[in-house]
Design a protein around this motif. Structure first.
Motif, PDB file in Angstrom:
ATOM      1  N   TRP A  83      13.287  18.086  -6.564  1.00  0.00           N
ATOM      2  CA  TRP A  83      13.530  16.667  -6.305  1.00  0.00           C
ATOM      3  C   TRP A  83      13.920  16.419  -4.848  1.00  0.00           C
ATOM      4  O   TRP A  83      13.477  15.459  -4.234  1.00  0.00           O
ATOM      5  N   GLU A  84      14.727  17.305  -4.286  1.00  0.00           N
ATOM      6  CA  GLU A  84      15.160  17.146  -2.905  1.00  0.00           C
ATOM      7  C   GLU A  84      15.094  18.498  -2.205  1.00  0.00           C
ATOM      8  O   GLU A  84      15.742  19.451  -2.634  1.00  0.00           O
ATOM      9  N   SER A  85      14.279  18.540  -1.136  1.00  0.00           N
ATOM     10  CA  SER A  85      14.156  19.774  -0.354  1.00  0.00           C
ATOM     11  C   SER A  85      14.815  19.664   1.014  1.00  0.00           C
ATOM     12  O   SER A  85      14.915  20.658   1.732  1.00  0.00           O
ATOM     13  N   GLY A  86      15.227  18.454   1.398  1.00  0.00           N
ATOM     14  CA  GLY A  86      15.891  18.278   2.678  1.00  0.00           C
ATOM     15  C   GLY A  86      14.972  17.906   3.815  1.00  0.00           C
ATOM     16  O   GLY A  86      15.423  17.820   4.972  1.00  0.00           O
ATOM     17  N   ASP A  87      13.670  17.672   3.561  1.00  0.00           N
ATOM     18  CA  ASP A  87      12.770  17.288   4.639  1.00  0.00           C
ATOM     19  C   ASP A  87      12.467  15.786   4.548  1.00  0.00           C
ATOM     20  O   ASP A  87      12.971  15.069   3.684  1.00  0.00           O
ATOM     21  N   MET A  88      11.600  15.315   5.433  1.00  0.00           N
ATOM     22  CA  MET A  88      11.296  13.891   5.524  1.00  0.00           C
ATOM     23  C   MET A  88      10.416  13.385   4.385  1.00  0.00           C
ATOM     24  O   MET A  88      10.265  12.189   4.197  1.00  0.00           O
ATOM     25  N   SER A  89       9.823  14.315   3.630  1.00  0.00           N
ATOM     26  CA  SER A  89       8.873  13.912   2.585  1.00  0.00           C
ATOM     27  C   SER A  89       9.515  13.794   1.216  1.00  0.00           C
ATOM     28  O   SER A  89       8.796  13.631   0.221  1.00  0.00           O
ATOM     29  N   ASP A  90      10.836  13.926   1.110  1.00  0.00           N
ATOM     30  CA  ASP A  90      11.482  13.866  -0.205  1.00  0.00           C
ATOM     31  C   ASP A  90      11.210  12.532  -0.904  1.00  0.00           C
ATOM     32  O   ASP A  90      10.865  12.485  -2.086  1.00  0.00           O
ATOM     33  N   GLN A  91      11.341  11.425  -0.178  1.00  0.00           N
ATOM     34  CA  GLN A  91      11.130  10.108  -0.783  1.00  0.00           C
ATOM     35  C   GLN A  91       9.694   9.936  -1.256  1.00  0.00           C
ATOM     36  O   GLN A  91       9.445   9.401  -2.344  1.00  0.00           O
ATOM     37  N   ARG A 145       7.628  12.331  -2.185  1.00  0.00           N
ATOM     38  CA  ARG A 145       7.402  13.160  -3.367  1.00  0.00           C
ATOM     39  C   ARG A 145       8.028  12.522  -4.606  1.00  0.00           C
ATOM     40  O   ARG A 145       7.469  12.581  -5.709  1.00  0.00           O
ATOM     41  N   GLN A 146       9.202  11.935  -4.449  1.00  0.00           N
ATOM     42  CA  GLN A 146       9.851  11.323  -5.600  1.00  0.00           C
ATOM     43  C   GLN A 146       9.038  10.155  -6.150  1.00  0.00           C
ATOM     44  O   GLN A 146       8.900   9.988  -7.370  1.00  0.00           O
ATOM     45  N   VAL A 147       8.466   9.350  -5.251  1.00  0.00           N
ATOM     46  CA  VAL A 147       7.594   8.257  -5.711  1.00  0.00           C
ATOM     47  C   VAL A 147       6.376   8.824  -6.434  1.00  0.00           C
ATOM     48  O   VAL A 147       5.953   8.316  -7.485  1.00  0.00           O
ATOM     49  N   LEU A 148       5.801   9.889  -5.875  1.00  0.00           N
ATOM     50  CA  LEU A 148       4.624  10.510  -6.495  1.00  0.00           C
ATOM     51  C   LEU A 148       4.959  11.063  -7.879  1.00  0.00           C
ATOM     52  O   LEU A 148       4.184  10.910  -8.835  1.00  0.00           O
ATOM     53  N   LEU A 149       6.120  11.711  -8.013  1.00  0.00           N
ATOM     54  CA  LEU A 149       6.502  12.285  -9.303  1.00  0.00           C
ATOM     55  C   LEU A 149       6.768  11.197 -10.330  1.00  0.00           C
ATOM     56  O   LEU A 149       6.491  11.374 -11.526  1.00  0.00           O
ATOM     57  N   GLU A 150       7.319  10.077  -9.900  1.00  0.00           N
ATOM     58  CA  GLU A 150       7.504   8.963 -10.831  1.00  0.00           C
ATOM     59  C   GLU A 150       6.167   8.417 -11.327  1.00  0.00           C
ATOM     60  O   GLU A 150       6.040   8.000 -12.483  1.00  0.00           O
ATOM     61  N   ILE A 151       5.164   8.415 -10.462  1.00  0.00           N
ATOM     62  CA  ILE A 151       3.825   7.979 -10.890  1.00  0.00           C
ATOM     63  C   ILE A 151       3.312   8.879 -12.002  1.00  0.00           C
ATOM     64  O   ILE A 151       2.785   8.415 -13.024  1.00  0.00           O
ATOM     65  N   PHE A 152       3.474  10.199 -11.827  1.00  0.00           N
ATOM     66  CA  PHE A 152       2.941  11.140 -12.817  1.00  0.00           C
ATOM     67  C   PHE A 152       3.827  11.241 -14.043  1.00  0.00           C
ATOM     68  O   PHE A 152       3.427  11.862 -15.026  1.00  0.00           O
ATOM     69  N   SER A 153       5.008  10.701 -14.013  1.00  0.00           N
ATOM     70  CA  SER A 153       5.804  10.660 -15.241  1.00  0.00           C
ATOM     71  C   SER A 153       5.275   9.613 -16.214  1.00  0.00           C
ATOM     72  O   SER A 153       5.651   9.602 -17.391  1.00  0.00           O
TER      73      SER A 153
END
Length: 712
Positions: A644-652, A654-662
């Motif tokens: 969910w959080e890796s500490g880089d600029m792409s965390d947000q 990825r989270q939006v993308l994962l919500e799409i696939f949920s």
């Protein structure tokens, strides 16, 4: 001193090195002739040379008037070669064998130790030789005679046939198109004997002019054998110290080593083998033998070799099958190679051979037709696989070539367990590639066909009973302690404790059951049939709780070395992968276990529940992907975890993308693009979207899926 006085120096001669003809001077060795006849007396009709091959052909006239010359034999040879009629292409225009051809061959490849010497006016002039050629008679005219004879026979057969045969029946022909030649096939063709002979034949001849011994041109060229400079500038190579001069006279025996006959590339003597590093020795032996017991390998390597080092090396080039070592497929079929029978690439061959090896880990017998039906390879390729490791039995199939090596299994349990982990990962790949179903999975092996790394149910029960008897006193004390705790007054309000009578038989049964459960290994197979059933021999409910087992803390405690090692593996894996199914995570964990040294803490046993809890504790979340109702994915493949959080600029992103696939099993790119733009702003670049998709998704058929969820 006495010997030197008996052999006094008579004369000192100056030696000069002439280089004018150093790259042009050849020594020709002719066949032996009578001393009264010299080659200068025989007219040379022609001479030609191929400079690159250093090949020479000389055509010399024969003395047909000599009383030793058989004229009738010469006429017969000319008739056989040229026939009755003569033309410009005739070898012997005079209808008589009046000339002979001599062809050269090299006597040695290194002529740096040979020179031509010319002694004149008290000086010795040396010129290095560029080549030494031996001239031998050529009998190519006999080939021409044979060809003429075959032509005459063909003409006679054609004349005897009827004229009706001129109108031949229409015959069906098969047209075949050659496949594109691979780089490896081209290299083999270039190195073949036929290709080299063709290249040699294509080199053009350079015609030469012959000058006799007393010719003025010969006298002029002979002057170049003398050193041209009198100042000695050209002779600096002869100014040597005594030690250097002796080294030049008797150099090290490097030439002898070079002149040794070269053995074929697949032949290596044991003396040469033992000069190589241990890893190369093991690789060469396994590549040639294909299947070998460990004891035989140790005997070939020698008594001074450490068995632990051999065990490390053998696992890099071979796999354990029925207690014996079988060379890995990628050693026999390296990358960019192909099948000599069907031309399929090495990757497909390795996959098919791995399937055959895996089948032999399950049973002593394999049927070739079943292998061909699953792998879809030609019969020749499958036969090659089986011949590497099995022998055919009439009306039975192919039996593994060596008996089951139970001695190695008992002596090296850590190696056996590691190999079992590797085979579990390979089995998962094979099931996915070949779409194996339960009907194609082999039944439980019997007798001596026990797979490496597994024990039968009877053996497991026997071991459990033995351990239960050893731990009887410990278990008795634990039981008494639990009874005292249940009878104590300090019981939480609202909690009801149920006591059941324990007979002696019941106690023994519980002890045997707990001991047997302790021996039961974790199920990490990707098939998902027994997932999360046991955790280190305990039921999943007990493993998840904080209860102790036989007085020891459970392996899932956060402060144990096992938990810390597992947490480190999970965090490192998700930092690289971002999205993983439970099935893929277990496969990676098995590969990680196989790379660890024997006795590592992670070999104590990791349950599915413990692995999932560690993933969630490491900052990952389970994505509830809505799989289709008729999906073929196993339960482990339907459990998807993402960092969910890796500490880089792409965390947000990825989270939006994962919500799409949920909420969606598969999504089009334009929908992902619009949702990311809506949530993250209009300044989102294409590179950022590509990075997020590459981290978490795969594309198939124009749609995007989370990694590991696509079903082909």
């Amino acid at each position: 001193m006495a010997n030197e006085e008996d052999d006094p120096v008579v004369q000192e001669i100056d030696v000069y090195l002439a280089k004018s003809l150093a790259e042009k001077l050849y020594l020709f060795q002719y066949p032996v002739r009578p001393a009264s006849m010299t080659y200068d007396d025989i007219p040379h009709l022609s001479a030609k040379i191929k400079p690159k091959q250093q090949k020479v052909e000389l055509e010399m006239a024969m003395d047909t008037l000599n009383p030793n010359y058989c004229r009738s034999k010469g006429e017969q040879i000319a008739l056989n070669v040229d026939g009755a009629c003569t033309d410009e292409t005739s070898t012997y225009s005079s209808k008589l064998m009046d000339k002979q051809i001599f062809c050269s061959s090299q006597t040695t490849s290194n002529t740096s130790r040979y020179a031509a010497a010319l002694y004149r006016k008290g000086e010795l002039h040396l010129t290095p030789l560029h080549g030494i050629l031996q001239l031998r008679p050529s009998f190519s005219y006999l080939d021409k005679a044979d060809a003429k004879h075959r032509e005459r026979e063909a003409a006679n057969e054609a004349g005897d046939s009827s004229q009706d045969e001129a109108e031949e029946d229409v015959k069906q022909i098969t047209v075949r198109f050659s496949r594109p030649e691979s780089e490896q096939a081209r290299q083999r063709r270039v190195q073949s004997y036929e290709f080299l002979q063709k290249k040699h034949a294509e080199e053009p001849w350079v015609h030469l002019h012959y000058y006799g011994l007393r010719d003025s041109r010969s006298e002029y060229e002979r002057q170049y054998l003398l050193c041209q400079g009198s100042s000695g500038v050209e002779n600096t190579e002869l100014v040597k110290s005594p030690s250097e001069y002796l080294m030049m006279l008797m150099p090290p025996s490097q030439e002898e080593e070079k002149d040794k006959p070269v053995a074929p590339s697949n032949v290596l003597s044991m003396a040469q083998l033992r000069t190589l590093p241990l890893a190369d020795q093991i690789k060469i032996l396994m590549k040639n033998v294909k299947v070998m017991p460990f004891a035989n390998l140790m005997s070939l390597l020698g008594p001074s070799i450490d068995s632990v080092a051999v065990l490390r090396g053998i696992q890099k080039v071979a796999m354990l099958v029925q207690g014996n070592w079988v060379v890995k497929s990628d050693i026999l079929y390296p990358r960019d190679s192909s099948s000599p029978h069907s031309g399929v690439p090495a990757e497909v061959l390795c996959r098919g051979r791995d399937f055959v090896m895996w089948k032999f880990t399950q049973s002593r017998w394999v049927v070739r037709k079943e292998v061909a039906a699953v792998t879809k390879l030609c019969a020749e390729d499958v036969k090659d696989f089986l011949e590497h490791m099995a022998v055919v039995r009439i009306n039975k199939g192919w039996e593994f070539i060596l008996p089951y090596d139970m001695e190695f299994i008992k002596k090296h349990p850590d190696v056996v367990q590691r190999q079992h982990m590797l085979w579990t990962g390979i089995q998962a790949k094979l099931e996915k590639v070949y779409s194996l179903v339960k009907e194609t999975m082999p039944k439980k092996p019997d007798g001596q066909s026990v797979p490496a790394g597994l024990v039968s149910g009877d053996q497991r029960v026997q071991v459990a009973k033995t351990k239960a008897q050893k731990n009887h006193a410990l278990l008795e004390r634990e039981l008494q302690r639990r009874k005292q705790q249940m009878q104590a007054p300090a019981v939480l309000p609202g909690m009801r404790i149920k006591e059941e009578p324990m007979s002696e038989e019941g106690e023994e049964e519980e002890e045997g059951q707990e001991a047997e459960e302790e021996e039961e290994p974790m199920d990490t197979s990707p098939s998902g049939g027994l997932n999360s059933r046991l955790a280190n021999g305990l039921p999943a409910g007990r493993a998840a709780g904080g209860d102790s087992f036989n007085g020891h803390p459970p392996p899932g405690s956060a402060n144990t070395p096992v938990a810390r090692e597992l947490r480190a593996f999970v965090e490192a894996t998700f930092q690289r992968q971002f999205v993983l199914t439970l099935s893929e995570l277990k496969r990676l964990f098995n590969l990680h276990l196989a790379s660890l040294p024997p006795g590592h803490t992670l070999f104590s046993g990791i349950s599915d529940r413990m692995l999932q809890d560690t993933v969630l504790a490491a900052g990952c979340k389970q994505i509830l992907v809505p799989f289709p109702p008729q999906t073929a994915a196993s339960p482990d493949e339907q459990k998807v975890f993402a960092l969910w959080e890796s500490g880089d600029m792409s965390d947000q992103h990825r989270q939006v993308l994962l919500e799409i696939f949920s909420k969606n099993y598969r999504v089009r790119r334009n929908m992902i693009q619009s949702r990311l733009t809506q949530e993250c702003g209009e300044d989102l670049s294409k590179q950022e979207v590509d990075k997020v998709l590459k981290d978490c998704c795969v594309s198939y058929g124009g749609m995007w899926y989370l990694k590991g969820t696509v079903q082909s």
